[in-house]
Design an enzyme around this catalytic site. Structure first.
Site: not given
Ligand code: SF4
Length: 350
Positions: A92, A106, A113, A117, A120, A216, A292, A335
């Protein structure tokens, strides 16, 4: 024989290609400019190369960009793009119009990944693979092809993936992005965002590139950070602070700390004090962002008042604090959210 896609080739690689074809190296630099600056991918129109060379190039090579499978437009103007890669995986990019004259894009550096985390959507997908140089710059070239030269002014590598785990390709991509004959976006307009891969931050510092670094952070107490960011075990906060001091000393750039606030988790006075202690001696600014919510994850979004309270407590203790408002919440702009949903849908359909 399938043609070799030259998307992502650096000037040096294109020079090497020309030499391998028995041509003079400088034709490689000409091609570099045609592809990245002039966005001309049709060899027959690359008029400063001989007809014979153009024919030979067209027989064995092409410059194939990314295609967007899905685009979403938020009420606030944020646009999200889902790209399907040659191997069927998806990534994305998000284009965020900000104040007048500033548009940030972005982009992703990995599919999925491996850092996992807890908050996420990309982390939930697990590790996939590193993006190639072409797949990284391809996201930007797509946007310029769609929206023109000023499609974006600033670039953040804050989409899917941890850029410092794909360091070599990210650096090659930055070279294409910042070259005058490339995408011609100044390196200082490019921000690499990391969860804190300490040895690679040191490498980046020593390279003295002009790119900016964001970290982050999301928790300034080691036990809390460990609960949401498993990499904190290997790269604890104390060592992270040390390497960031080194980074700011060597580069003379300040670091941006991204701090997502989760209701009732990292938004107390203890967290304010820990954060102000951690950043002591590190030239920096802190971006606060309310979480979010991601479907299926346990964390909750704090109220606007709670975010403002945190910012007020922090401000006198930190050199610069900004509250960033969430963008594109109606289109899952955080993300990995869209790619994760698409993946689930494909798994269901299979
Ligand atoms: S927040 Fe960044 S580092 Fe953590 S899992 Fe998501 S993409 Fe990876």
């Amino acid at each position: 024989m399938p043609k070799t896609n030259l998307l992502g080739f650096t000037a040096a690689q294109l020079e090497g290609l020309m030499l391998s074809l028995g041509e003079r190296a400088f034709h490689g630099r000409q091609l570099f400019k045609w592809f990245y600056k002039l966005r001309q991918y049709d060899f027959s129109r690359i008029t400063d190369l001989s007809r014979d060379l153009r024919t030979r190039l067209a027989e064995g090579y092409d410059f194939r960009g990314l295609t967007s499978e899905h685009t979403m437009l938020s009420q606030d103007g944020t646009r999200k793009f889902l790209f399907r890669l040659d191997d069927g995986l998806a990534i994305e990019s998000v284009l965020i119009p900000e104040e007048v004259g500033r548009k940030t894009v972005c982009i992703s550096s990995q599919v999925g990944c491996p850092l996992g985390c807890a908050f996420c959507a990309t982390g939930k997908m697990g590790g996939g693979r590193n993006l190639t140089v072409g797949e990284i710059v391809g996201q930007l070239i797509f946007l310029r092809d769609q929206y023109g030269e000023d499609a974006f002014t600033n670039i953040v590598l804050m989409g899917m993936g941890e850029p410092l785990l794909n360091f070599d390709n990210v650096i090659e991509a930055v070279k294409i992005i910042s070259a005058g004959d490339g995408l011609s976006v100044a390196a200082k307009k490019v921000t690499i965002s990391t969860a804190g891969i300490i040895p690679v931050i040191r490498r980046l510092a020593d390279m003295k590139l002009k790119v900016r670094l964001a970290v982050s952070l999301n928790a300034a107490l080691q036990e809390k950070r460990l609960r949401i960011m498993p990499l904190a075990k290997k790269y604890p906060l104390g060592q992270l602070a040390e390497v960031l001091k080194y980074y700011t000393d060597v580069t003379r750039f300040r670091v941006t700390f991204e701090y997502i606030l989760f209701a009732g988790f990292n938004d107390t006075m203890d967290d304010v004090m820990a954060l102000s202690h951690l950043i002591r001696g590190i030239p920096c600014k802190i971006n606060l962002l309310a979480y979010n919510p991601v479907e299926g994850l346990e964390f909750e979004r704090p109220s606007e008042e709670a975010v403002d309270w945190f910012a007020k407590q922090l401000y006198p203790r930190a050199p610069a604090v900004t509250v960033r408002r969430s963008r594109g919440t109606d289109i899952d702009a955080a993300c990995g959210q869209l790619a994760a949903k698409q993946r689930k849908r494909r798994q269901k359909d299979a």
